[in-house]
Design an enzyme around this catalytic site. Sequence first.
Site, PDB file in Angstrom:
ATOM      1  N   SER A 146      29.033  -4.224  26.065  1.00  0.00           N
ATOM      2  CA  SER A 146      28.599  -5.485  25.461  1.00  0.00           C
ATOM      3  C   SER A 146      29.797  -6.371  25.170  1.00  0.00           C
ATOM      4  O   SER A 146      30.906  -5.880  24.893  1.00  0.00           O
ATOM      5  CB  SER A 146      27.849  -5.190  24.154  1.00  0.00           C
ATOM      6  N   TYR A 159      28.385  -1.288  15.821  1.00  0.00           N
ATOM      7  CA  TYR A 159      28.044  -1.463  17.237  1.00  0.00           C
ATOM      8  C   TYR A 159      29.256  -1.969  18.022  1.00  0.00           C
ATOM      9  O   TYR A 159      29.548  -1.468  19.111  1.00  0.00           O
ATOM     10  CB  TYR A 159      26.884  -2.450  17.350  1.00  0.00           C
ATOM     11  N   LYS A 163      30.956   0.075  21.129  1.00  0.00           N
ATOM     12  CA  LYS A 163      31.067  -0.445  22.486  1.00  0.00           C
ATOM     13  C   LYS A 163      32.527  -0.522  22.930  1.00  0.00           C
ATOM     14  O   LYS A 163      32.840  -0.326  24.117  1.00  0.00           O
ATOM     15  CB  LYS A 163      30.402  -1.818  22.586  1.00  0.00           C
TER      16      LYS A 163
END
Length: 262
Positions: A146, A159, A163
């Site tokens: 991402s 998150y 990633k």
Amino acid sequence: MALEQFNLQDQVAIVTGAGKGVGQGIARVLAEAGATVVGTARTESDIVATIDGITSAGGSGVAVVADAMSRADGERVVGTAMDRFGRIDILVNNVGGATYARFLDITDEDFRLAFDWCVTSTFIMSQLAVPHMIEAGHGTITNISSGSARFGIRALAAYCTAKGGLEALTRAMAQELAPKIRVNAIALGSFATDGLQSSLDLMPGSLEQMMAATPLHRLGNVEDLGRLCVYLSTRDCYATNAIFHVDGGIDSNSSPLPIPDY
């Protein structure tokens, strides 16, 4: 002649998190290119619907209900691919996610879950599939990352960190598994999925803000990711150890989340 290079006939692809959204789009396009898809998801109805769609369109696939964070489930997925088809040529590690929480509200459990969801799942599935690829003398692994790994997003620190870890794992695997196995990642921007739409529905005007912050002024299409995965899965592809940014040209966080300053 050129299009023949993109034919994945007789190849077998495992796609995790293929029950909906990005994973479903990738699975469909790989099947359209000729690959047999072993699709996984935790929700049976989702993954069955994906594979039913593939087979009704003339493709080949099998649905496996599995949690990619579980080694036992991963062994069952890989075992299914080998027992049914005798090979694994392609692995797409699409599983990932996290819960929204401001930095000071993230619990230890939330942080560990994000890492397991995004990184440990990829580690487990890759470690289980790689021996079969090595024995065959070839294989490709594509990890779905991402843009948050580059830019950071408020209320998604876990998150973003996970990633970033996934991209580091991608590079490490690419170096160690070459030349037989190529490993790349695709870092996504905002794609038109039901999950994104659910978030946008909670914030009136957020879609317009997101598109205005994206140079191409539109959301991505999940089938487009599938076409890139097809290229990365072809035998003559020269790419490994690469992070492909498919994000509409963003150069900063385009999230419209209204998170106030501390």
